[in-house]
Design an enzyme around this catalytic site. Structure first.
Site, PDB file in Angstrom:
ATOM      1  N   ASP A 106       0.858  -1.181   0.000  1.00 32.29           N
ATOM      2  CA  ASP A 106       0.000   0.000   0.000  1.00 32.29           C
ATOM      3  C   ASP A 106       0.897   1.234   0.000  1.00 32.29           C
ATOM      4  O   ASP A 106       2.051   1.176   0.463  1.00 32.29           O
ATOM      5  CB  ASP A 106      -0.904   0.017   1.234  1.00 32.29           C
ATOM      6  CG  ASP A 106      -2.116   0.920   1.054  1.00 32.29           C
ATOM      7  OD1 ASP A 106      -3.180   0.407   0.661  1.00 32.29           O
ATOM      8  OD2 ASP A 106      -1.983   2.135   1.272  1.00 32.29           O
ATOM      9  N   ASN A 158      -4.780  -4.745  -7.015  1.00 27.85           N
ATOM     10  CA  ASN A 158      -6.027  -4.197  -6.494  1.00 27.85           C
ATOM     11  C   ASN A 158      -5.984  -2.686  -6.335  1.00 27.85           C
ATOM     12  O   ASN A 158      -7.032  -2.045  -6.273  1.00 27.85           O
ATOM     13  CB  ASN A 158      -6.340  -4.843  -5.138  1.00 27.85           C
ATOM     14  CG  ASN A 158      -7.445  -4.116  -4.400  1.00 27.85           C
ATOM     15  OD1 ASN A 158      -8.625  -4.252  -4.711  1.00 27.85           O
ATOM     16  ND2 ASN A 158      -7.064  -3.294  -3.412  1.00 27.85           N
ATOM     17  N   TYR A 198     -11.884   6.893 -14.726  1.00 29.20           N
ATOM     18  CA  TYR A 198     -12.003   5.597 -14.042  1.00 29.20           C
ATOM     19  C   TYR A 198     -12.571   4.551 -15.003  1.00 29.20           C
ATOM     20  O   TYR A 198     -12.020   3.466 -15.159  1.00 29.20           O
ATOM     21  CB  TYR A 198     -12.899   5.759 -12.820  1.00 29.20           C
ATOM     22  CG  TYR A 198     -13.025   4.538 -11.948  1.00 29.20           C
ATOM     23  CD1 TYR A 198     -12.057   4.237 -10.994  1.00 29.20           C
ATOM     24  CD2 TYR A 198     -14.125   3.694 -12.052  1.00 29.20           C
ATOM     25  CE1 TYR A 198     -12.174   3.127 -10.177  1.00 29.20           C
ATOM     26  CE2 TYR A 198     -14.253   2.576 -11.245  1.00 29.20           C
ATOM     27  CZ  TYR A 198     -13.282   2.296 -10.311  1.00 29.20           C
ATOM     28  OH  TYR A 198     -13.407   1.185  -9.508  1.00 29.20           O
ATOM     29  N   LYS A 239     -10.513   1.349 -16.468  1.00 26.50           N
ATOM     30  CA  LYS A 239     -10.986   0.033 -16.034  1.00 26.50           C
ATOM     31  C   LYS A 239     -11.373  -0.831 -17.242  1.00 26.50           C
ATOM     32  O   LYS A 239     -11.206  -2.056 -17.220  1.00 26.50           O
ATOM     33  CB  LYS A 239     -12.158   0.169 -15.061  1.00 26.50           C
ATOM     34  CG  LYS A 239     -11.771   0.725 -13.699  1.00 26.50           C
ATOM     35  CD  LYS A 239     -10.779  -0.175 -12.966  1.00 26.50           C
ATOM     36  CE  LYS A 239     -10.553   0.285 -11.530  1.00 26.50           C
ATOM     37  NZ  LYS A 239      -9.631  -0.598 -10.777  1.00 26.50           N
ATOM     38  N   THR A 275     -16.591   1.057   0.488  1.00 26.80           N
ATOM     39  CA  THR A 275     -15.199   1.363   0.809  1.00 26.80           C
ATOM     40  C   THR A 275     -15.043   2.869   0.927  1.00 26.80           C
ATOM     41  O   THR A 275     -15.908   3.638   0.500  1.00 26.80           O
ATOM     42  CB  THR A 275     -14.248   0.848  -0.291  1.00 26.80           C
ATOM     43  OG1 THR A 275     -14.467   1.619  -1.491  1.00 26.80           O
ATOM     44  CG2 THR A 275     -14.463  -0.629  -0.562  1.00 26.80           C
TER      45      THR A 275
END
Length: 273
Positions: free
Chosen positions: A36, A84, A151, A155, A186
């Site tokens: 991360d 991820n 995005y 994606k 999230t």
């Protein structure tokens, strides 16, 4: 897939979906390297799953090289890569409202980070005749995300890259999977870490653990396309069958969401959709 005794790298695993995936893989018996940008967040996840924490900005090749080298030195050859890491800043005024920097960051995080990590890991995987490459993309990569063109576009590219990896390297023993959830509770969508979704009657929001569970099932079944939300497959078919009708329907949905006043953030837009 056999999990026990295998090794994995999970990026963006300090919170949300990545944290849930790292813990789920560990519970299946894998040794996990948790990556991360925020080392403290990575360390927290690593402590929860007995893993190794490494700080990494996946936009930077040198960080990815250090991540892979550190994971290999500590855990041995890597059997599974789970890319991820992701972000969404929104472009609620339309595609042209996003800056070049936002578009480039989206490209680097959602597409190039996975490709660059694959370059580092594929040679050893091919030599062993085995390996698994997982990209946590989004249903936005199959459909379209209103209010965030950078995005959605990147994606879509992530899904295409995963398909190419599966096609080009499948006969070399390399499995590729792409995970495409719809809305997940999230921080990316304004939910607090650990929030329980489903606070609205029509809410389709899943929790990070639901996505991690779907991933584990998909890996066991050796599936390429993993859809945590069942309805995503239906939406995808509708779009493929009649693109013009799909676009018209999405325009109506956008008009409804923007009817009173434009939402200022993705989290606000999400509440209206």
């Amino acid at each position: 897939m056999r999990f026990a005794g295998r090794t994995a790298i999970v990026t963006g695993a300090g919170q949300g979906i990545g944290r849930a995936i790292a813990i789920a893989l560990s519970s299946e018996g894998m040794r996990v390297c948790v990556s991360d940008m925020n080392f403290d967040a990575a360390e927290s996840t690593a402590q929860s799953c007995g893993g190794l924490a490494v700080a990494c900005d996946v936009r930077r090749l040198e960080d990815l090289e250090r991540l892979v080298a550190t994971a290999q030195a500590a855990l041995g050859e890597i059997d599974l890569l789970c890319s991820n890491a992701g972000f969404a800043r929104g472009a609620v005024e339309g595609p042209a409202s996003a800056t070049d920097e936002q578009w480039q960051d989206s490209w680097d995080v959602h597409v190039m980070a996975h490709l660059r990590a694959c370059r580092l890991l594929l040679p050893a995987m091919i030599a062993r005749g085995e390996g698994w490459l997982v990209n946590v993309a989004s249903a936005a990569g199959l459909l379209s995300q209103i209010g965030d063109a950078p995005y959605s576009a990147t994606k879509h590219a992530a899904v295409s890259l995963a398909q190419s990896l599966a096609i080009e390297h499948g006969d070399q023993g390399i499995r590729a999977s792409v995970v495409c959830p719809l809305y997940v509770a999230t921080p990316l969508l304004g939910y607090a870490e650990g929030a329980v979704p489903g606070d609205r009657a029509n809410d389709r929001v899943l929790g990070p653990q639901d996505v991690a569970d779907a991933l584990i099932r998909g890996l066991r079944e050796e599936r390429f396309l993993i859809l945590p939300h069942d309805e995503a497959a239906q939406f995808f078919r509708r779009r493929a069958e009649d693109m013009d009708r799909w676009v018209s329907g999405m325009r109506r949905l956008r008009r409804d969401a923007f009817r009173d006043d434009p939402p200022e953030t993705l989290a606000e837009l999400h509440k209206r959709l």
